[in-house]
Design a protein around this motif. Sequence first.
Motif, mmCIF file in Angstrom:
data_model
loop_
_atom_site.group_PDB
_atom_site.id
_atom_site.type_symbol
_atom_site.label_atom_id
_atom_site.label_comp_id
_atom_site.label_asym_id
_atom_site.label_seq_id
_atom_site.Cartn_x
_atom_site.Cartn_y
_atom_site.Cartn_z
ATOM 1 N N ALA A 59 0.823 -1.214 0.000
ATOM 2 C CA ALA A 59 0.000 0.000 0.000
ATOM 3 C C ALA A 59 0.854 1.261 0.000
ATOM 4 C CB ALA A 59 -0.937 -0.002 1.201
ATOM 5 N N SER A 60 2.021 1.208 0.636
ATOM 6 C CA SER A 60 2.838 2.417 0.780
ATOM 7 C C SER A 60 3.936 2.545 -0.274
ATOM 8 C CB SER A 60 3.462 2.462 2.178
ATOM 9 O OG SER A 60 4.341 1.374 2.358
ATOM 10 N N ALA A 61 4.228 1.491 -0.993
ATOM 11 C CA ALA A 61 5.312 1.523 -1.986
ATOM 12 C C ALA A 61 4.858 2.172 -3.292
ATOM 13 C CB ALA A 61 5.795 0.099 -2.267
ATOM 14 N N ASP A 62 5.814 2.746 -4.003
ATOM 15 C CA ASP A 62 5.572 3.205 -5.370
ATOM 16 C C ASP A 62 5.749 1.972 -6.255
ATOM 17 O OD1 ASP A 62 5.351 4.434 -7.819
ATOM 18 O OD2 ASP A 62 7.129 5.699 -7.571
ATOM 19 N N LEU A 63 4.641 1.320 -6.571
ATOM 20 C CA LEU A 63 4.708 0.023 -7.243
ATOM 21 C C LEU A 63 4.995 0.100 -8.744
ATOM 22 C CD1 LEU A 63 1.836 -1.992 -5.510
ATOM 23 C CD2 LEU A 63 4.304 -2.067 -5.067
ATOM 24 N N GLU A 64 4.697 1.217 -9.356
ATOM 25 C CA GLU A 64 4.872 1.275 -10.809
ATOM 26 C C GLU A 64 6.303 0.955 -11.251
ATOM 27 O OE1 GLU A 64 4.194 4.468 -14.281
ATOM 28 O OE2 GLU A 64 2.474 4.192 -12.934
ATOM 29 N N PRO A 65 7.337 1.591 -10.688
ATOM 30 C CA PRO A 65 8.683 1.212 -11.124
ATOM 31 C C PRO A 65 9.039 -0.232 -10.783
ATOM 32 C CG PRO A 65 8.776 2.924 -9.414
ATOM 33 C CD PRO A 65 7.340 2.707 -9.743
ATOM 34 N N VAL A 66 8.459 -0.746 -9.719
ATOM 35 C CA VAL A 66 8.697 -2.142 -9.335
ATOM 36 C C VAL A 66 8.119 -3.074 -10.400
ATOM 37 C CG1 VAL A 66 8.250 -3.894 -7.569
ATOM 38 C CG2 VAL A 66 8.699 -1.533 -6.877
ATOM 39 N N PHE A 67 6.941 -2.752 -10.902
ATOM 40 C CA PHE A 67 6.312 -3.561 -11.941
ATOM 41 C C PHE A 67 7.046 -3.447 -13.274
ATOM 42 C CE2 PHE A 67 2.924 -4.432 -9.113
ATOM 43 C CZ PHE A 67 2.145 -5.428 -9.681
ATOM 44 N N PHE A 68 7.632 -2.278 -13.546
ATOM 45 C CA PHE A 68 8.331 -2.069 -14.814
ATOM 46 C C PHE A 68 9.743 -2.640 -14.822
ATOM 47 C CE2 PHE A 68 5.059 1.017 -16.012
ATOM 48 C CZ PHE A 68 4.988 0.810 -17.382
ATOM 49 N N GLU A 69 10.307 -2.886 -13.640
ATOM 50 C CA GLU A 69 11.656 -3.456 -13.564
ATOM 51 C C GLU A 69 11.696 -4.743 -14.383
ATOM 52 O OE1 GLU A 69 14.233 -5.409 -10.005
ATOM 53 O OE2 GLU A 69 13.201 -3.517 -9.543
ATOM 54 N N LYS A 70 12.786 -4.951 -15.093
ATOM 55 C CA LYS A 70 12.916 -6.142 -15.948
ATOM 56 C C LYS A 70 13.259 -7.375 -15.122
ATOM 57 C CE LYS A 70 12.490 -3.798 -19.807
ATOM 58 N NZ LYS A 70 11.220 -3.603 -20.375
ATOM 59 N N PRO A 71 12.660 -8.498 -15.400
ATOM 60 C CA PRO A 71 11.526 -8.649 -16.306
ATOM 61 C C PRO A 71 10.252 -8.070 -15.675
ATOM 62 C CG PRO A 71 11.991 -10.748 -15.238
ATOM 63 C CD PRO A 71 13.040 -9.771 -14.769
#
Length: 182
Positions: A59-71
């Motif tokens: 809930a507190s993390a910025d998940l977008e860059p985590v999801f975009f990290e390869k793969p």
Amino acid sequence: MPERLYFTESDEANELIASDPMALLVGFELDQRVTVMKAFEGPLALKERLGAIDAATLASADLEPVFFEKPVIHRYPRSMAKRVQELAVHVRDRYDGHAARVWTDAADADELRANLLALPGFGEMKVKSIGAVLFKHFGVEAARELVPWHPTLGDVDSPEALERYQAEKTLHKAEWAKAQPA
């Protein structure tokens, strides 16, 4: 509780989704427009990248860059990062961060259905599938009435069963759609 669910080819991912209710919910959240295996590998990828997969962390993390990290974690990383975060906020705020309370707090099938439908991104098809998993793998009695007539992940109890399920999924989705009232 099962030692593992056979939804991926990774023992570690399968053990995580069997042992961590939040990981299981995240896997179901991600189970959209990707293979079952890709969806349920997502919770492990999140845990590895964030160090934890509890509701407060997600809930507190910025998940977008985590999801975009390869793969990338999902075919649609931006929208799925948002959905996972909304799910985590819901679990954090409604269930004090305890994902299992989604089903353990439910007194009966109607309440369980309502709890599951209230989860961001969960519709009737996911409710039936997670209901089948909760009943057949975790013995959640309130989920019995949610189990549908068609095969679901609840029927997957081995790597071979996962292969059969994947092969039949598209066919059964079409049959399920036809069976719905107009």
